[in-house]
Design a protein around this motif. Structure first.
Motif, short mmCIF file in Angstrom:
data_model
loop_
_atom_site.label_atom_id
_atom_site.label_comp_id
_atom_site.label_asym_id
_atom_site.label_seq_id
_atom_site.Cartn_x
_atom_site.Cartn_y
_atom_site.Cartn_z
N LEU A 1 38.11 47.83 39.12
CA LEU A 1 39.56 47.68 39.31
C LEU A 1 39.96 48.14 40.71
O LEU A 1 40.75 47.49 41.39
N TYR B 1 45.89 53.17 37.57
CA TYR B 1 44.69 52.85 36.78
C TYR B 1 44.04 54.12 36.23
O TYR B 1 43.49 54.12 35.13
N ARG C 1 52.85 54.87 35.34
CA ARG C 1 52.49 53.57 35.88
C ARG C 1 53.72 52.78 36.28
O ARG C 1 53.77 52.19 37.35
#
Lengths: 282, 443
Positions: free
Chosen positions: A167, A209, A272
């Motif tokens: 990622l 993440y 997030r």
């Protein structure tokens, strides 16, 4: 004339596409129904017999927890250290795995002036790390190191490094190159370019993440505890092994696990949202 | 004029404010780093890493490594009955009728050649072990005691106590003498009896001969055609249980596929209720969202434990545990995707007089399909791994088989075999999902 040919062509393509979609749907349904029947046949208890018993167990532990009365809160307090251990496993694994992932991701991004032949090698390594089942690594390490939180931590960290590395490298490849070129023009070294041109661009995505992974890892650590890695999982295994009578303890553990997962879940999605969408770091 | 001066001359550029921000952020980064280091130090202490390093058994890893790629042949003399037998891994089903060439019997005296000059001679109630570079070890059982005679001080590969002598000069050669038996182990590289059982007549044939036999009309067994007989013998091999392992793998994959599919089928309609631009009522939306949170929060571990109680061992149990957890996860992801769609396409479809269902089918689904498919495939891949873990909790499949063979720890090559197959299946699912994703989404 041309318009008609074109229209026929489009209609035919559309019909073909619909046929394919229908086929996919039918096939999926067939797999689902056939698979469920097969699974039900292979299971030791049948589906309908189990359905009637589905609420028995949760009911049993809820009743036992109710009977325990105020002592139930004492149980929550008693199992808190086990929960902390599980959370520690997850956090340490995410931190160490995340640190390794940062290194791996810089070595596998095409736009960061890395020696090119290295990139596919690092990428395949990360694929293997990601696909390797955590359970197997954990069981092997438990065999060698003995029952302790460390095997689970290493197993989770190993998987995390691969998963986050992929990622992170996607994040790296989407950055703006202009700051890198600007710094290079001033004669900055590779490390300096990473620190001042790349890092500020990627850090918010990394953190987002990281939080997502932390949530996944709390679940993984709890599960690995059940196969002998300590923490809340091993407590669960103990109370469930006792069968009847320990229902209140099992309920306390369920409640602790549920609450901590919900809290981390909410924390992670709030962070997030703030980092990726919010104006705070724009 | 330096660059800094040029920047300062720029109107509206507050150099001091920028410098202050940079300094503050650098300090914050350093403080965060320090906090992480402190936390790791605490974790080092909390996990007891120091004691762990002291009590770790790296020799177990070496043993496991050796045992997973090699098998041993036992030469055992039972001192009570007085008989001597040679067998693979000491199993009763794998006793040689004719001992191999490296075991020579001459009257009451048996010489076991362990290669490279290492030999063990077993005679009466004693054994003589020739070790090159050390000398001759003599161990005899006399009147319920073990009497030893060594050429020098005991090295660390030799364990002596009144009840047992255990000599292992190299990792592949071992002599054990106890009051009741004398046992010699010699390790050979490779997995023994991998295809067919020790007693089966099929072990004598080469691969080419087997292929010929499989299509030949002369039956080896009266009831079955040859290819079925060969396959059956392979699958029911008692040392390896290929059949059971394959069924367990199939169960695990089934758990993952069924679980993910049920989750997607249930999660999609619920996602419409939970998306703010599609929900019929605010109350229903909030309720669906809480349901998703609840399903995810309970977690696969607890769901599996509940389902194992209700449904017993098997793929259905695992599939339901995965389905319940992932209905929450996929439902949440789908509803977020639904909230981000472009309304223009839906309006366009509406303008043609489409019904509600048609609007969803042609205006909404095509927009979220890429997210839908990629998330489902991603979850399928990660659920294959989860299914092995759920299996180990007691739901069955390859996870349970793995934990069981590891716990008995008898034959590590069996464990290695299962591990390799599991990893292969996980890799296969991983690359299948990656390939499908690339084809379906990038077109």
């Amino acid at each position: 004339m041309i318009a008609r040919v074109l229209r026929d062509e489009i209609v035919r393509a559309e019909q073909q596409r619909r046929l394919y979609s229908a086929l996919v749907v039918v096939l999926t349904l067939a797999v689902l129904i056939g698979g469920l029947r097969q699974a039900s046949a292979m299971n030791s208890g049948s589906f309908f017999a189990g359905l009637s018993k589905f609420f028995d167990y949760p009911g049993e532990i809820v009743i036992e927890a109710w009977q325990a009365g105020p002592a139930f809160f004492g149980l929550l307090w008693r199992f808190l250290p086990a929960l902390v251990e599980t959370l520690n496993i997850a956090l340490v694994a995410t931190l160490l795995g995340g640190a390794a992932a940062v290194g791996l991701s810089f070595l596998s991004s095409r736009n960061l002036d890395v020696w090119p032949p290295l990139i596919p090698v690092v990428r395949r390594t990360m694929d293997v790390m990601r696909a390797f089942p955590e359970l197997i690594l954990a069981l092997f390490l438990i065999f060698v190191l003995g029952t302790s939180p460390i095997p689970a931590m290493i197993a989770v960290a190993f998987h995390t490094a691969g998963a986050l590395g992929k990622l992170f490298s996607e994040v790296n490849e989407n950055i703006d190159r202009k700051p890198i070129d600007g710094l290079r023009a001033c004669g900055a070294s590779w490390m300096q370019r990473l620190r001042f041109a790349v890092w500020p661009q990627v850090a918010p995505n990394y953190v987002s993440y990281f939080m997502l992974r932390l949530e996944i890892n709390v679940r993984a650590s709890a599960i690995l505890g059940f196969v002998g890695a300590g923490g809340i999982g091993s407590e669960l295994r103990r109370t469930i092994g006792w069968g009847q009578g320990a229902g209140d303890e099992t309920a306390a553990l369920f409640v602790l696990l549920f609450l901590s997962i919900v809290v981390i879940d909410q924390m992670s999605s709030a962070t997030r949202n703030r980092l990726v969408r919010g104006p705070a770091l724009a | 004029m330096t660059i800094a001066d040029t920047l300062r001359a720029e109107p509206g550029f507050q150099a001091d404010a920028v410098a202050a921000t940079v300094r503050r952020r650098s300090w914050a980064a350093l403080a965060a780093l320090a906090a992480v280091v402190l936390y790791l130090a605490y974790a080092w202490h909390a996990f007891g890493v120091s004691t762990l390093i002291a009590t770790a058994q790296p020799d177990r890893a070496v043993l496991l490594g050796l045992d997973s790629v090699a098998h041993k042949v036992h030469v055992t003399k039972d001192l009570r009955a007085g008989d001597l037998q040679v067998s693979i891994e000491g199993e009763r089903t794998a006793v040689y009728e004719q001992p191999p060439a490296w075991v020579a019997t001459d009257g009451g005296r048996t010489t076991v050649d362990l290669g490279d000059g290492y030999t063990v001679t077993i005679e009466d109630r004693g054994a003589v072990f020739e070790v090159p570079g050390y000398g001759t070890i003599v161990a005899r059982v006399e009147g319920g005691k073990i009497v030893t005679d060594l050429p020098g001080p005991a090295p660390d590969w030799l364990q002596l106590n009144p009840a047992k002598v255990d000599a292992r000069p190299t990792i592949g050669r071992r002599l054990q003498v106890s009051r009741t038996r004398i046992e010699v182990h010699r390790y050979f590289f490779g997995w023994e009896n991998f295809f067919f059982p020790f007693r089966s007549e099929l072990t004598a044939y080469s691969a080419g001969e087997l292929a010929g036999l499989a299509v030949s009309g002369d039956r080896l067994s009266a009831e079955l055609p040859n290819w079925r007989y060969i396959l059956d013998t392979f699958l029911t091999n008692p040392d390896w249980l290929h059949g059971e392992v394959l069924i367990a793998l199939f169960e695990t994959v089934m758990m993952a596929v069924l679980g993910t599919m049920i989750a997607a089928f249930v999660g999609l309609p619920l996602a419409f209720l939970a998306a703010s631009n599609f929900t019929p009522s605010r109350v229903l939306q909030a309720a669906t969202r809480r349901l998703f949170d609840f399903l995810r929060g309970i977690d696969m571990l607890i769901w599996s434990l509940i389902f194992i109680r209700a449904f017993g061992l098997g793929p259905l149990t695992g599939a339901l545990a995965i389905a319940f957890t992932d209905t929450g996860s996929l439902g949440k992801l789908f509803s977020e995707a639904l909230e981000n769609i472009d309304d223009k396409q839906v309006d366009g479809v509406r303008a043609t007089g489409a019904s509600r269902l048609q609007r969803y089918r042609f205006g909404v689904i095509p927009q979220i399909l890429p997210v839908l498919v990629s998330q489902i495939l991603y979850y399928l891949e990660s659920n294959t791994r989860s299914a092995t873990v759920i299996g180990a909790l007691g739901a069955g499949g390859i996870g349970l088989l793995l934990v069981e063979t590891m716990r008995t720890a008898k034959d590590w090559e069996n464990t290695t075999y299962i591990i390799i197959l599991t990893i292969l299946v996980v890799f296969a699912m991983d690359s299948l999902s990656r390939r499908l994703r690339r084809r379906l989404i990038d077109g």
